[in-house]
Scaffold this motif. Sequence first.
Motif, mmCIF file in Angstrom:
data_model
loop_
_atom_site.group_PDB
_atom_site.id
_atom_site.type_symbol
_atom_site.label_atom_id
_atom_site.label_comp_id
_atom_site.label_asym_id
_atom_site.label_seq_id
_atom_site.Cartn_x
_atom_site.Cartn_y
_atom_site.Cartn_z
ATOM 1 N N GLY A 84 19.704 1.347 -20.259
ATOM 2 C CA GLY A 84 20.522 1.037 -18.453
ATOM 3 C C GLY A 84 20.113 2.187 -17.731
ATOM 4 O O GLY A 84 21.302 2.432 -16.778
ATOM 5 N N TYR A 85 19.701 3.633 -18.281
ATOM 6 C CA TYR A 85 20.603 4.494 -17.491
ATOM 7 C C TYR A 85 20.072 4.635 -16.113
ATOM 8 O O TYR A 85 19.306 4.268 -15.961
ATOM 9 N N GLY A 86 20.909 4.707 -15.568
ATOM 10 C CA GLY A 86 21.318 4.895 -13.725
ATOM 11 C C GLY A 86 21.678 3.667 -13.415
ATOM 12 O O GLY A 86 22.158 3.553 -12.141
ATOM 13 N N GLY A 87 21.684 2.870 -14.608
ATOM 14 C CA GLY A 87 22.288 1.127 -13.737
ATOM 15 C C GLY A 87 24.174 1.096 -13.983
ATOM 16 O O GLY A 87 24.506 1.928 -14.290
ATOM 17 N N SER A 88 24.723 0.108 -13.113
ATOM 18 C CA SER A 88 26.173 0.328 -12.740
ATOM 19 C C SER A 88 26.586 -1.010 -14.412
ATOM 20 O O SER A 88 28.465 -0.310 -14.491
ATOM 21 N N LEU A 89 26.544 -1.563 -15.099
ATOM 22 C CA LEU A 89 26.719 -2.220 -15.588
ATOM 23 C C LEU A 89 26.154 -1.093 -17.131
ATOM 24 O O LEU A 89 25.926 -0.585 -17.617
ATOM 25 N N ASP A 90 27.644 -2.088 -17.618
ATOM 26 C CA ASP A 90 28.867 -1.136 -18.623
ATOM 27 C C ASP A 90 28.476 -1.991 -20.026
ATOM 28 O O ASP A 90 29.514 -2.202 -20.955
ATOM 29 N N THR A 92 26.979 -5.582 -22.949
ATOM 30 C CA THR A 92 25.331 -5.418 -23.419
ATOM 31 C C THR A 92 24.883 -6.682 -22.228
ATOM 32 O O THR A 92 25.905 -7.607 -22.118
ATOM 33 N N THR A 93 23.911 -6.994 -21.918
ATOM 34 C CA THR A 93 23.047 -7.813 -21.118
ATOM 35 C C THR A 93 22.073 -8.044 -21.279
ATOM 36 O O THR A 93 21.006 -6.631 -21.226
ATOM 37 N N VAL A 94 21.074 -9.548 -21.188
ATOM 38 C CA VAL A 94 19.625 -9.729 -21.287
ATOM 39 C C VAL A 94 19.400 -9.180 -20.166
ATOM 40 O O VAL A 94 20.032 -10.012 -18.967
ATOM 41 N N VAL A 95 17.923 -8.863 -19.330
ATOM 42 C CA VAL A 95 18.005 -8.329 -18.404
ATOM 43 C C VAL A 95 17.142 -9.456 -17.392
ATOM 44 O O VAL A 95 16.140 -9.415 -18.595
ATOM 45 N N ASP A 96 17.425 -9.908 -16.994
ATOM 46 C CA ASP A 96 16.125 -11.065 -15.833
ATOM 47 C C ASP A 96 15.933 -10.536 -14.433
ATOM 48 O O ASP A 96 16.374 -9.854 -13.624
ATOM 49 N N PRO A 97 14.445 -9.722 -14.731
ATOM 50 C CA PRO A 97 13.140 -9.243 -13.938
ATOM 51 C C PRO A 97 13.794 -10.027 -12.648
ATOM 52 O O PRO A 97 13.631 -9.613 -11.801
ATOM 53 N N HIS A 98 14.052 -11.347 -12.087
ATOM 54 C CA HIS A 98 14.014 -12.350 -11.193
ATOM 55 C C HIS A 98 15.778 -12.486 -10.666
ATOM 56 O O HIS A 98 15.601 -12.521 -9.478
ATOM 57 N N HIS A 99 16.490 -11.580 -11.764
ATOM 58 C CA HIS A 99 18.244 -11.829 -10.742
ATOM 59 C C HIS A 99 18.930 -10.542 -11.470
ATOM 60 O O HIS A 99 19.410 -9.951 -9.232
ATOM 61 N N HIS A 100 18.056 -9.207 -11.964
ATOM 62 C CA HIS A 100 18.924 -8.192 -11.862
ATOM 63 C C HIS A 100 18.335 -7.193 -10.698
ATOM 64 O O HIS A 100 17.162 -7.103 -10.708
ATOM 65 N N ALA A 104 22.296 -2.589 -10.867
ATOM 66 C CA ALA A 104 23.195 -3.123 -12.308
ATOM 67 C C ALA A 104 22.295 -2.940 -13.314
ATOM 68 O O ALA A 104 23.252 -2.359 -14.349
ATOM 69 N N VAL A 105 21.271 -2.539 -13.779
ATOM 70 C CA VAL A 105 20.652 -2.928 -15.587
ATOM 71 C C VAL A 105 19.979 -1.413 -15.275
ATOM 72 O O VAL A 105 19.267 -0.915 -16.216
ATOM 73 N N GLY A 106 19.693 0.037 -14.099
ATOM 74 C CA GLY A 106 18.727 0.827 -14.151
ATOM 75 C C GLY A 106 16.896 0.308 -14.110
ATOM 76 O O GLY A 106 16.649 -0.844 -14.099
ATOM 77 N N ARG A 114 10.025 -7.439 -17.503
ATOM 78 C CA ARG A 114 8.677 -8.195 -17.138
ATOM 79 C C ARG A 114 8.072 -8.783 -18.402
ATOM 80 O O ARG A 114 6.498 -9.118 -17.726
ATOM 81 N N GLU A 115 7.817 -7.435 -19.069
ATOM 82 C CA GLU A 115 6.770 -7.403 -19.927
ATOM 83 C C GLU A 115 7.427 -8.623 -21.388
ATOM 84 O O GLU A 115 6.596 -9.113 -22.404
ATOM 85 N N ALA A 116 8.477 -8.609 -21.818
ATOM 86 C CA ALA A 116 8.760 -8.546 -23.143
ATOM 87 C C ALA A 116 10.302 -8.811 -23.033
ATOM 88 O O ALA A 116 11.291 -8.241 -21.490
ATOM 89 N N LEU A 117 10.894 -9.298 -23.979
ATOM 90 C CA LEU A 117 12.826 -9.456 -24.010
ATOM 91 C C LEU A 117 13.496 -7.966 -23.395
ATOM 92 O O LEU A 117 12.923 -7.138 -24.627
ATOM 93 N N THR A 118 14.482 -7.877 -22.758
ATOM 94 C CA THR A 118 14.718 -6.636 -22.516
ATOM 95 C C THR A 118 16.408 -7.286 -22.571
ATOM 96 O O THR A 118 17.147 -7.729 -21.897
ATOM 97 N N VAL A 119 18.045 -5.954 -23.370
ATOM 98 C CA VAL A 119 18.534 -5.740 -23.146
ATOM 99 C C VAL A 119 19.196 -4.227 -23.650
ATOM 100 O O VAL A 119 18.518 -3.115 -23.522
ATOM 101 N N ILE A 120 20.327 -4.176 -22.343
ATOM 102 C CA ILE A 120 20.359 -3.022 -22.164
ATOM 103 C C ILE A 120 22.221 -3.055 -22.930
ATOM 104 O O ILE A 120 22.564 -4.045 -22.326
ATOM 105 N N SER A 121 22.418 -2.237 -23.839
ATOM 106 C CA SER A 121 24.155 -1.454 -24.112
ATOM 107 C C SER A 121 24.185 -0.158 -24.158
ATOM 108 O O SER A 121 22.821 0.887 -24.255
ATOM 109 N N ARG A 122 25.042 -0.068 -23.825
ATOM 110 C CA ARG A 122 25.777 1.306 -24.101
ATOM 111 C C ARG A 122 25.569 1.474 -25.133
ATOM 112 O O ARG A 122 25.753 3.181 -25.747
#
Length: 348
Positions: A84-90, A92-100, A104-106, A114-122
């Motif tokens: 999640g480089y460049g995002g503020s959330l620290d 572990t988050t499942v990214v919702d392209p319609h919400h985030h 926040a998430v990079g 938009r393509e598949a399940l995506t998780v950001i985590s430091r």
Amino acid sequence: MVSEAPPFWWTKPDWRARALWPISRLYGLIAGRRMRSGRRAQVPVPVICVGNFTVGGAGKTPTAIAIARAAKARGLKPGFLSRGYGGSLDVTTVVDPHHHRARAVGDEPLLLAREALTVISRKRIKGALKLVDEGADLIIMDDGFQSARLAFDYALVVIDTRRGIGNGHLVPGGPVRAPLDEQMRQASALLAIGDGTAADRLIRQAARAGKAIHPATLVTVGAGDLAGQAVMAWSGIADNEKFFRTVRETGAQLQMTRSFPDHHFLAEDEVAELLEQAAELGCGLVTTAKDSVRLGGGHGRSEELQEKSRVIEVEIRFDDPKGPDAIIDAAIANARQRKLQRPAGAKP
């Protein structure tokens, strides 16, 4: 704050690279030791790492997307893992392209989601386990080749054949992230994008070491109607000139370019200036998908700029259409072998 890579990294080595050599050497010793001896956590599904030798973009994100599409075509459920480089959330988050939002998430995770399940985590292991909990049966790491935090079953190193590895020096004297001999040892294969010659030496070295070489091309999608149109191009990616070349290759008449640092969030005055310059020139605006998603939810005239900026979509096309499947097959086979070799009682 994301800073811009020094231009001298991408030219012939000069006094600046030489002056920084002692620091680069120390950096290389630390990075090389971490890659060699880092304790890598394991997860119960195959892991493909899409990385590069250098700081900055070489085409990792569209490559990861190409592999995910191939995985979905054969009935798998791939999941992207990103810091999640460049995002503020620290957390572990499942990214919702319609919400985030990108802040926040990079920006890249939004494109991946938009393509598949995506998780950001430091913490990569936490993110990987979250993907498994969400049902992913194949993990595609976008970056993380040098991190030595998570065991991967296939490491595909992406290289831009026009840019290569710049001046060849390690950070901070150049863009190379770790000693090349160690990076090459841990790479499974190279993805050589484009028709340049700057990476020829590395490609020969990889071939001699028995690494697979996958030639590929970055192609535009649905941009044929830009031919002959007057446009102003703007972007904030690792290699802005690469995007401007892509715009020219569509046949568009490029009137002006504006470059910003990678992952840069435009200030209100920068947004207004881009809109005003395009209006003065009487031309349309074009940008990258990564830049466009960063405008979502922005201040001032950000949404206006987003609406008026035509996104030039790009895809990675493997010269061998079976290339992505070969990578997936190898990762699955290596994961199976990894599980067999796991010591009794070891955690997954």
